[in-house]
Design a protein around this motif. Structure first.
Motif, mmCIF file in Angstrom:
data_model
loop_
_atom_site.group_PDB
_atom_site.id
_atom_site.type_symbol
_atom_site.label_atom_id
_atom_site.label_comp_id
_atom_site.label_asym_id
_atom_site.label_seq_id
_atom_site.Cartn_x
_atom_site.Cartn_y
_atom_site.Cartn_z
ATOM 1 N N HIS A 1 0.821 -1.223 0.000
ATOM 2 C CA HIS A 1 0.000 0.000 0.000
ATOM 3 C C HIS A 1 0.857 1.275 0.000
ATOM 4 O O HIS A 1 0.471 2.275 -0.584
ATOM 5 C CB HIS A 1 -0.980 0.001 1.190
ATOM 6 N N ASP A 2 2.031 1.222 0.624
ATOM 7 C CA ASP A 2 2.872 2.430 0.712
ATOM 8 C C ASP A 2 4.056 2.386 -0.237
ATOM 9 O O ASP A 2 5.023 3.143 -0.052
ATOM 10 C CB ASP A 2 3.387 2.578 2.158
ATOM 11 N N HIS B 1 2.273 9.731 -2.626
ATOM 12 C CA HIS B 1 2.700 8.316 -2.615
ATOM 13 C C HIS B 1 1.615 7.324 -3.065
ATOM 14 O O HIS B 1 1.949 6.339 -3.720
ATOM 15 C CB HIS B 1 3.314 7.924 -1.256
ATOM 16 N N HIS C 1 -6.017 4.146 -0.205
ATOM 17 C CA HIS C 1 -6.001 3.883 1.241
ATOM 18 C C HIS C 1 -5.945 5.153 2.087
ATOM 19 O O HIS C 1 -6.070 5.084 3.312
ATOM 20 C CB HIS C 1 -4.863 2.908 1.622
ATOM 21 N N HIS C 2 -5.778 6.322 1.430
ATOM 22 C CA HIS C 2 -5.825 7.587 2.192
ATOM 23 C C HIS C 2 -7.079 8.383 1.884
ATOM 24 O O HIS C 2 -7.175 9.557 2.236
ATOM 25 C CB HIS C 2 -4.578 8.429 1.910
ATOM 26 N N ASP D 1 -3.951 0.501 8.528
ATOM 27 C CA ASP D 1 -2.814 1.416 8.398
ATOM 28 C C ASP D 1 -2.807 2.406 9.577
ATOM 29 O O ASP D 1 -1.784 2.615 10.231
ATOM 30 C CB ASP D 1 -2.969 2.169 7.059
HETATM 31 FE FE LIG Z 1 0.087 5.398 2.995
#
Ligand SMILES: [Fe+2]
Length: 561
Positions: free
Chosen positions: A398-399, A427, A451-452, A480
Motif C-alpha cells: 500500500h505504501d 505516494h 487507502h488515504h 494502516d
Molecule cells: Fe500510505
C-alpha cells in the motif's frame, strides 16, 4: 394343419436320406427361423430350411414333413442362385429358394401337380425316415397340390418379399449400430465436457484424475481402468476402477517392459494370454497405456485392460484415453506454470517491500503488519479467501509509492511544511503508477491508490466518498491507521490503545467506514495479538498456493465496490 418348428438335426436313422453324415452340428439362428415361418405362412407351403453345403435339413415348418432332400438336388444346392423348380417324377415337384442375406441356407419343399398321387420315390423315403406306414401317409397328406407355373409365381412373390424384409433387417441393424455409436459418442463428449468444466486451477490434479477414472471405466467397458498420477509433492498415486491384473508396483514393472516404446502414441497390445507378458501378469489379455504429459513433463499414465465381451482394444479406446490424458496433462502443467509464476510474483513483492523497509528503517515491518491486520478485518467482515489474499497483497504494497518520496521528508521527525505534506500525499498515486503496469497485480491497485481516502470525502488523492471508496481501501485505511498510531517512532511513543479506540469511535463515518471500525472492535484482541507476536522473519510473505490459485476463479468485484 399346425405349423411346428423343429430345431433338431436329423436323427441317425434319417441320416442316410441325405449327405449330412459328416455335417457339423449347427445351431439355427432365430432370425432365419422367422424367415422360414414367414415364407411358409405367406405361401401356404410346408417347407424346410436346408444347409447348402451338407444338404441337411436344419428346420421345418411342419412336423409331418419328411426331412428329405433328393440326393441329386442336395449335391447341387451350393450352386443355387435363383428359384429352382424340379419335376422329380410324374406328379411330384421339388422347389428350392435362396434366402437373401443368408448364403449358407436355402428353403426347399414339395408340391404335387395333382391330387391322390403317391410317388414311389417319396413313399420309400417316408418309410425310411419315419419307420411306419402311418407316418409316411401323414407326411404325404401334408404335401399340397399346386400347378408348377402357379408355384413359380408364388415362390417369386415370396422371394421378393424375403428380399424386402432382408433389406429392412439390414437397415434396422445399421440403424441400431448407428444409435449405439451415437450413444457412445454422446457419453464420450459428456465425459470430456465434465472434465473441462472442472479445469479450474484451484482443483487439484488428483481430483480431476479421480473424476476421469470414474468416467472412463463405464464408458470404455474394460475390466479395469487405472490412472497413475504425480501428486503435488512429486509422489505417485494410483487410482483404479474395476479389476486390474496388477497394483501400482506391478504397473511400474509392466511399464519398464515398454521402455523402448515410442510414447508419442498410445501403446495398444492385444492377444497377450500366451505371451511372456501374459505369463508375468496372469489374467492380462489386452491393454492400452497412454502417457500423461509430454516427455519433458511426464506426469503419469492412464491404463485400461481386458475389453469386455472378448473384444480387442483399437483406435476408438486409444483415442478416448488419449483425449483424457491430454486434458489431465494440460491441467497439471497449467497448475505448475501458475505456481511458478506465483512464486516469481511473491519474490517480486518481497523485493519491493524490502526496498521500502530499507528506505525507512523506522517503519520496518509496517507494510506487513498492515497486510496482516487488514486480512484480519476482512475475515471479520466475512470476505472470501481469494479476496483476503488480495487484501493481504495490497496491504503489503500500500505504501510502495513512498519509494518516490524524498527520504528526508519521510524521516523528518517534526511538523511537515505544506509543500512536504503535498509530496507525501503523492505516494498513493506513485504506488499506483508503479504497479499498474503489472497485469497480475491489477486486483490490488484499489487498496494502493485509495487507502488515504476519507469516508467523508476529504481524503486523497481522488476525494472519493463513503462506499464510493473500494472496500479493500476502506479496510487497509483502518489497519494502516491502527499500526501507525500504536507503533513507537524515534520522535514519539506509540499511542495507548484507549486513546486510539476513542479516535476510532469519533472518526467512524468521518475518516473511516463505520462498518470496518465495527469489525475492528469485534476483532481487537486478534489485532493486539498479531502486533505483539509479529516478527519480520516469520516468513509471512509466503502464500498458500491453492488458495492463491483459487483467487483466479472467483470474482473480486466486492473489493472494488
Ligand atoms: Fe500510505
Amino acid at each position: 394343419m399346425m405349423a411346428t418348428w423343429l430345431l433338431e438335426t436329423p436323427s441317425p436313422e434319417n441320416s442316410d436320406l441325405d449327405k449330412s453324415e459328416d455335417a457339423p452340428e449347427r445351431a439355427v439362428e432365430t432370425p432365419i427361423l422367422s424367415i422360414l415361418k414367414d415364407f411358409s405362412d405367406g405361401t401356404g407351403l410346408p417347407c424346410m430350411l436346408v444347409d447348402r453345403e451338407f444338404g441337411r435339413v436344419l428346420a421345418q415348418s411342419h412336423a409331418e414333413l419328411l426331412p428329405y432332400v433328393p440326393p441329386r438336388q442336395a449335391s447341387q444346392l451350393v450352386d443355387v442362385t435363383a428359384i429352382e423348380v424340379d419335376i422329380l417324377s410324374d406328379e411330384l415337384t421339388y422347389f428350392v429358394v435362396p434366402v437373401p442375406a443368408h448364403e449358407g441356407v436355402v428353403i426347399t419343399g414339395y408340391v404335387f401337380s395333382s391330387q391322390n398321387v403317391q410317388p414311389p420315390e417319396l413313399h420309400l423315403a417316408a418309410l425310411q425316415a419315419h419307420g411306419t406306414k402311418q407316418d409316411a401317409e401323414q407326411w404325404l397328406k401334408c404335401v399340397p397340390v399346386c400347378e408348377s407355373r402357379v408355384l413359380r409365381r408364388l415362390l417369386e412373390c415370396a422371394y421378393r418379399e424375403m428380399k424386402l424384409r432382408g433389406r429392412e433387417s439390414e437397415l434396422q441393424l445399421e440403424l441400431d449400430a448407428l444409435s449405439q455409436q451415437i450413444d457412445y459418442t454422446y457419453e464420450e463428449i459428456s465425459l470430456l465436457h465434465r472434465l473441462t468444466q472442472n479445469l479450474h486451477l484451484s482443483r487439484p490434479s488428483e481430483e480431476l484424475a479421480e473424476l476421469s477414472v470414474r468416467g472412463l471405466y463405464p464408458l470404455i467397458e474394460s475390466s479395469g481402468v487405472g490412472i497413475c498420477i504425480e501428486n503435488s509433492d512429486h509422489s505417485m498415486r494410483f487410482l483404479s476402477q474395476g479389476r486390474l491384473p496388477f497394483d501400482q508396483m506391478g504397473f511400474a514393472r509392466l511399464l519398464a517392459r515398454f521402455d523402448q516404446h515410442n510414447w508419442s502414441k498410445p501403446l495398444v497390445k492385444n492377444k497377450l494370454q500366451h505371451t511372456l507378458l501374459g505369463e508375468d501378469f496372469p489374467g492380462l489379455k489386452n491393454i492400452v497405456i497412454v502417457p500423461i504429459g509430454d516427455p519433458q513433463h511426464r506426469r503419469g499414465w492412464i491404463v485400461a485392460t481386458n475389453l469386455r465381451g472378448g473384444r480387442e482394444f483399437g483406435t476408438v479406446e486409444a483415442n478416448l484415453i488419449s483425449s483424457i490424458a491430454t486434458i489431465l496433462g494440460t491441467h497439471i502443467r497449467n497448475i505448475e506454470l501458475y505456481d511458478e509464476h506465483d512464486e516469481l510474483l511473491v519474490g517480486f513483492v518481497r523485493s519491493l517491500v524490502s526496498t521500502l523497509d530499507a528506505k525507512d528503517p523506522y517503519t520496518r515491518g509496517h507494510s506487513e503488519r498492515v497486510a496482516l491486520l487488514a486480512r484480519c478485518l476482512g475475515q471479520q467482515i466475512g470476505l472470501e479467501t481469494s479476496d483476503l489474499e488480495d487484501i493481504y497483497m495490497s496491504g503489503l504494497l500500500h505504501d510502495i509509492g513512498k519509494v518516490g518520496v524524498d527520504d528526508r521528508i519521510l524521516a523528518k521527525p517534526g511538523q511537515l511544511t505544506e509543500d512536504e505534506f503535498r509530496q507525501i500525499q503523492q505516494h498513493p498515486m506513485i504506488g499506483y503508477q508503479i504497479l499498474c503496469q503489472l497485469r497480475n497485480l491489477a486486483q490490488i491497485l484499489p487498496g494502493v491508490r485509495h487507502h488515504h481516502e476519507a469516508f467523508n470525502g476529504k481524503g486523497y488523492p481522488d476525494k472519493l466518498k463513503g462506499e464510493g471508496i473500494p472496500l479493500m481501501a476502506r479496510i487497509i485505511a483502518v489497519a494502516d491507521s491502527y499500526d501507525a498510531m500504536v507503533s513507537d517512532r524515534p520522535y514519539r511513543k506509540g499511542m495507548p490503545l484507549e486513546r486510539l479506540e476513542e479516535i476510532f469511535r469519533r472518526g467512524a463515518g468521518e475518516q473511516w467506514d463505520p462498518r470496518v471500525i465495527e469489525a475492528y472492535f469485534q476483532t481487537r484482541d486478534d489485532f493486539r495479538h498479531l502486533c505483539a507476536t509479529y516478527s519480520p522473519s516469520a516468513g509471512n510473505l509466503l502464500r498458500d498456493k491453492s488458495s492463491s490459485r483459487a483467487g483466479i476463479n472467483s470474482g473480486r468485484a466486492l473489493l472494488k465496490q
